[in-house]
Design an enzyme around this catalytic site. Structure first.
Site, mmCIF file in Angstrom:
data_model
loop_
_atom_site.group_PDB
_atom_site.id
_atom_site.type_symbol
_atom_site.label_atom_id
_atom_site.label_comp_id
_atom_site.label_asym_id
_atom_site.label_seq_id
_atom_site.Cartn_x
_atom_site.Cartn_y
_atom_site.Cartn_z
ATOM 1 N N SER A 10 74.547 95.128 30.086
ATOM 2 C CA SER A 10 73.196 94.608 30.334
ATOM 3 C C SER A 10 72.545 93.855 29.184
ATOM 4 O O SER A 10 71.474 93.274 29.363
ATOM 5 C CB SER A 10 72.272 95.736 30.780
ATOM 6 N N LYS A 64 62.236 94.778 26.373
ATOM 7 C CA LYS A 64 62.524 95.021 27.790
ATOM 8 C C LYS A 64 61.514 96.035 28.328
ATOM 9 O O LYS A 64 61.107 96.956 27.621
ATOM 10 C CB LYS A 64 63.954 95.565 27.887
ATOM 11 N N SER A 123 71.146 93.592 33.082
ATOM 12 C CA SER A 123 69.796 93.854 33.521
ATOM 13 C C SER A 123 68.712 93.361 32.545
ATOM 14 O O SER A 123 67.542 93.298 32.920
ATOM 15 C CB SER A 123 69.608 95.358 33.727
#
Ligand SMILES: [Mg+2]
Ligand SMILES: [Zn+2]
Lengths: 474, 94, 472
Positions: free
Chosen positions: C165, C66, C141
């Site tokens: 997330s 990420k 996310s």
């Protein structure tokens, strides 16, 4: 109406650890800007603080030295505000669960002692290169993250002089703990003051103001005095004091309100989630206690208990440890001389002559002072003459006996020499002599004065009196 | 629930510029969320300790040993503005 | 390639170790997939030259991280304009450990800005598309990581979970996502959203891969005061049944706000399969869990408002100068650098911490947090695990919830309580509803990852979910 000042001090102490409070960057003094930084003390995204073991150890030493209660569990908080010297946008400090609470130094109570991180250095450089017409500054993060201990006193001080003296004692205590360089000029010891005044005899506290930037002991005293005068003038003028932070300007001696870092003054404290609590273990406490030197208060006690010194002498020697050390050196050489007598000579005679300096740095060898004290004890020199000898020792050092010899300051025993001088003095003061003969003992003064002048004080007043009476058959 | 004045005050604390219409929209959105959050005010939390750490560890300390610092050039290379070997900023209060 | 693509990360690692496939081949194959990304899942893809890897426990199998994981010299922007093209001078511990275990970094994946979002629509670099239906969101996310793994652009990836997330995008993208126990993986070098909740974890094709990758990430890190050594060696799961396992189903699952029929149907079916595997299923009560969203949307924004204060235009990232000095510079930089949702949460968090409101909001929320943790503790005395649907709904169309922050927040209903309690939870695909994946969540006590992975493995085998369709 007369006003009573009420003063509390807030002292920030830079700790003399090797590395910063929350990262492994080495502390630096005067190194080129921004050469002691890392992701943590630059507040880079993703970096996390880890508390410095020794900084906590030093905090505990200070707490123990000031007789504080060490919190079994204390935590760090975030103090949020924006300023360029604060890389994360918050300072990691302690809030409602500090490392130490309570305690006292002398008769001034300690409110709390806590750990935090220092801000970076912001240097004004004037006209900006980039934005035309705008003023610019430059940040150097070398100092940012230096471990600080904040010591907050209760408002127990009552005069600028007392505030200064207490701060000197605190500095000395911290110096002896070897936790800081405690140099006010260099900023490793910083003092803010909370000042208010109240009508003499009342107990309710007046509105207080906070004084900053008093970076020397003299300025602390002057700043507080100036603020007290300002507040009293306001009150007498029927106006009231407003709570504000004031900046002391040593040059002009004036106090100007400080523009606040965060207009709204809302620091939004909350527990620092990146750090875990500090739980002081018995091992940690013992490790700190083991490193405590004999501190002024304890030293004073010892002087009173073991050496039977008066409270004043003991205090004078203990709270100026350089005097105390010198005193102990003299005492060691002065075989048999009473400790109180030696103390009197060190605090009453030597100290005033050397001022603030360490007597060990002076020309007076402890051994020399010891011999001088002994000579007075043996009555081979009078106290008065010994003071003159001390003047000479302070001026050029040397051996007291030699000085007495050279200056002929030796006490004149009985003997004809003195009898001759007395006879001359009696003849020189006929009417005084007459009065003494007729029993007016107190009239003897002028004759003795005469003898003293002749002998430049080297005569023993008692002996002179005896001879005068003898010759006048009084 | 949260009015314009409060929004402006909070925006100032947070150093966020808000345009006039943003202030109103923000006031509306925050009020809606706060309205939901308000529900926890009905709970009886008397004597309940707050949780700021889910893991109960203490004294995660670091030995006072130096670690390598970053080269200054690398550090300053990331800065939007540099002057006098440091990070340049508009003077506070300027 | 196609047969390479059919392999899980663990299987690919085996092939590389066996010498059937070279690490360089695997790298080149997946690098082409990542470079050809049509989902906007990647924000940065590594160069063509295969990095040196000596195999290692992770067998030279490439992974993606990420965007918010700092990697030295590589863009690490947390999906934000304020960090556009920011290249950190250091690497996060999690990435360092994975690379150290032999997995080369293939790329950085898209995400909601500073991990604030449940749809990946809050990225400064554009939304990520769901490979199951490109008109829909992949969840957030960690949407980029989820979409990339689901679409076979990378064998596996890591993300972060603050309120769901990792688990929610895993569910909406039809893959496995594990949120470990708080402290099990170092947060050092992870650009922070909410420090007391953030936790890094794997997003993978199956449970075995999740165990393998998590095993490489976990461990105490001297650079993260809140990290802990995992009390157990992480094992590859082997369980074939759930004999003697007691599953607790919160009594409010069926009535949860916005829960979709298809999601409930898939959930009930999985419970039946669990019973068939020998598990006992009973309802349990977590009376305070329903207040999780409220507590979460105070605590997370409050911590975020402070964590994001460092983005001030002084040391790195975007800077917008005003003519009126420092404050103007701060306010313009932050106004233009942060997206709308981030500004909204900074405002919310600043308000919740500000004078006069702290006790009513932050103080209360932290007490609710205590109650939620107590609820779980009590539940785990009767049950081995608490199970729920991961998300009340399947992947929703792009833009469907962007105008209504609250309805977006309510998406986290099932995933928010676990981070508040600091406990681990996994989401595994458990079927399709209207052709879109649904997720089954298994939560256990702190440091029960080995048992969670085993249970998930047994269920995964029974469910037999096939995600190959979207890897074509
Ligand atoms: Mg302070
Ligand atoms: Zn540092």
């Amino acid at each position: 109406m007369t006003y009573e000042p009420v003063i509390g001090l807030e002292i920030h102490v830079q700790l003399r650890t090797r590395t910063k409070m929350f990262c492994g960057c080495e502390l630096s003094f005067g190194d080129p800007p921004n050469t002691h930084t890392c992701p943590v003390c630059l507040g880079l995204p993703g970096s996390l603080p880890v508390a410095n073991e020794r900084a906590i150890h030093f905090g505990l030493k200070i707490g123990l030295a000031l007789g504080c209660d060490l919190a079994p569990r204390s935590i760090f908080h975030r103090k949020n505000y924006f300023y360029p010297d604060l890389p994360k946008g918050y300072q990691i400090s302690q809030y409602d669960e500090p490392l130490c609470r309570g305690g006292h130094l002398g008769d001034v109570r300690i409110h709390r002692v806590h750990l935090e991180e220092d801000a970076a250095k912001l240097v004004h450089v004037g006209e900006s290169g980039r934005i035309h017409g705008s003023d610019s500054s430059v940040v150097d993060f070398n100092r940012g993250g230096t471990p600080l201990v904040e010591i907050v006193s209760e408002p127990d001080l009552r005069s600028p002089e007392q505030a200064r003296e207490w701060l000197v004692v605190l500095r000395e205590t911290l110096r002896q703990l070897e936790v800081s360089d405690v140099n006010m000029e260099e900023g490793s010891l910083r003092c803010d003051a909370n000042v208010s005044v109240r009508p003499e005899g009342t107990t309710e506290l007046g509105t207080k103001t906070e004084l900053k930037n008093m970076n020397s002991f003299r300025f602390v005293e002057r700043g507080i005095r100036a603020e007290i005068e300002r507040q009293v003038a306001l009150l007498e003028g029927g106006e009231s004091v407003v709570q504000e932070t004031l900046h002391f300007d040593p040059q002009s001696g004036t106090l100007t309100p400080l523009r606040s870092k965060e207009e709204a003054h809302d620091y939004r404290y909350f527990p620092e989630p990146d750090l875990v609590p500090v739980a002081v273990t018995p091992e940690m406490t013992e490790a700190a206690r083991a490193e405590l030197p004999e501190l002024p208060a304890a030293r004073a006690e010892r002087y009173e208990a073991d050496l039977a010194l008066s409270a004043d002498s003991a205090h004078a020697l203990a709270f100026r440890p350089e005097l105390g050390r010198y005193f102990e050196a003299v005492l060691a050489d002065a075989d048999g001389a009473p400790a109180q007598t030696v103390a009197n000579w060190v605090t009453g005679e030597l100290a005033p002559r050397v001022g603030d300096a360490d007597p060990a740095e002076s020309r007076v060898e402890p051994g020399a002072l010891a011999r001088l004290v002994a000579m007075v004890g043996e009555r081979t020199v009078t106290a008065g003459a010994a003071r003159q000898v001390l003047d000479r020792l302070v001026a050029e050092g040397g051996d007291p006996a030699a000085i007495v010899e050279a200056e002929g300051l030796g006490a004149l025993g009985g003997g004809d020499e003195l009898a001759e001088i007395v006879r001359a003095a009696v003849e020189a003061n006929p009417d005084a002599a007459e009065k003494v003969r007729s029993g007016k003992g107190q009239a003897i003064g002028p004759i003795i004065g005469h003898v003293m002048r002749e002998t430049r004080g080297a005569a023993e007043a008692g002996e002179v009196t005896r001879l005068v009476r003898e010759q006048l058959g009084a | 629930m949260i009015d314009r004045a409060e929004v402006l005050h909070v925006a100032r604390l947070a150093r966020l510029e808000l345009s006039g219409e943003e202030v109103d929209r923000m006031a509306g959105e925050l009020s809606a969320v706060l309205g939901h959050i308000e529900k926890i005010s009905e709970l009886d939390l008397e004597g309940v300790a707050p949780t700021s750490h889910v893991v109960e560890v203490a004294n995660a300390l670091r030995p006072d040993e130096p670690r390598r610092c970053l080269p200054r050039d690398e550090v300053l290379a990331a800065a939007p503005a540099v002057a006098a070997e440091g990070f340049e900023v508009p003077s506070p209060g300027a | 390639m196609s047969d390479l693509l059919a392999l899980t990360a663990a299987q690919l690692g085996e092939r590389i170790r066996a010498g059937d496939v070279s690490a360089a081949e695997a790298w080149t194959a997946y690098r082409e997939r990542a470079a050809g990304d049509e989902l906007n899942a990647f924000l940065w893809v590594a160069g063509e030259a295969p990095p040196e890897t000596d195999g290692g426990p992770l067998g030279g199998v490439p992974f993606a991280a990420k965007d918010l994981f700092c990697v030295r010299g590589v863009p690490s922007q947390a999906g934000s304009r304020i960090l556009e093209d920011y290249r950190p001078p250091y690497t996060s511990t999690a990435v360092e450990r994975i690379v150290g275990a032999g997995a080369p970094l293939l790329g950085k994946t898209n995400q909601d800005e500073f991990a604030m979002g449940s749809s990946n629509e809050n990225s400064a670099f554009g939304p990520v598309l769901n490979p199951w239906d490109r008109t829909r969101v992949p969840g957030g996310s960690s949407g980029g990581s989820a979409a990339a793994v689901a679409a076979g652009l990378v064998p596996w990836a890591i993300g972060t979970d603050t309120g769901g997330s990792i688990r929610q995008p895993a569910a909406l993208s039809g893959i496995v996502g594990l949120k470990p126990t708080y402290g099990a993986v170092s947060r050092y070098g992870m650009i922070a959203f909410a420090s007391s909740l953030d936790q890094a974890g794997p997003l993978t094709r199956d449970v075995t891969d999740a165990a393998l990758l998590f095993g490489a990430m976990t461990g105490r890190d001297p650079c993260d005061s809140t990290s802990l050594e995992h009390p157990e060696q992480i094992q590859l799961p082997t369980a074939q049944d759930l004999n003697g396992i007691r599953l607790g189903v919160p009594d409010d699952v069926e009535t949860a706000e916005g829960i979709e029929a298809g999601v409930l149907e898939a959930f009930r079916e999985t419970l039946r399969q669990a019973e068939a595997l020998g598990a006992e299923v009973e309802t349990c009560s977590l009376p305070h869990a329903r207040h999780g969203i409220a507590a979460y949307y105070v605590i997370a924004p409050a911590e975020a408002s402070s964590n994001l204060a460092r983005f001030d235009g002084v040391r790195y990232g975007l800077r917008v100068d005003g003519e009126q000095g420092l404050t103007a510079m701060y306010e313009k930089t932050r106004r233009q650098g942060f997206g709308e949702e981030v500004r909204r949460r900074i405002m919310l968090g600043t308000y919740a911490l500000s004078a006069g409101y702290y006790d009513a909001y932050y103080g209360r929320a932290q007490r609710v947090r205590t109650k939620i943790a107590d609820d779980f503790r009590a539940a785990f005395e009767r049950f081995d695990f608490v199970v729920t649907p991961t998300s009340p709904g399947v992947a929703f169309p792009l833009g469907a919830k962007t105008d209504d922050p609250l309805s977006m927040y309510l998406n986290d209903f099932f995933t928010v309580p676990m981070p508040l309690a600091g406990i681990p939870a996994i989401s595994i695909p458990n079927g399709l509803s209207e052709g879109l994946p649904t997720g089954f969540q298994i939560a256990g006590p702190a440091f029960s990852e080995n048992r969670i992975l085993d249970a998930a493995f047994a269920l995964e085998t029974a469910i037999g979910f096939d995600g190959s369709a979207v890897r074509a």
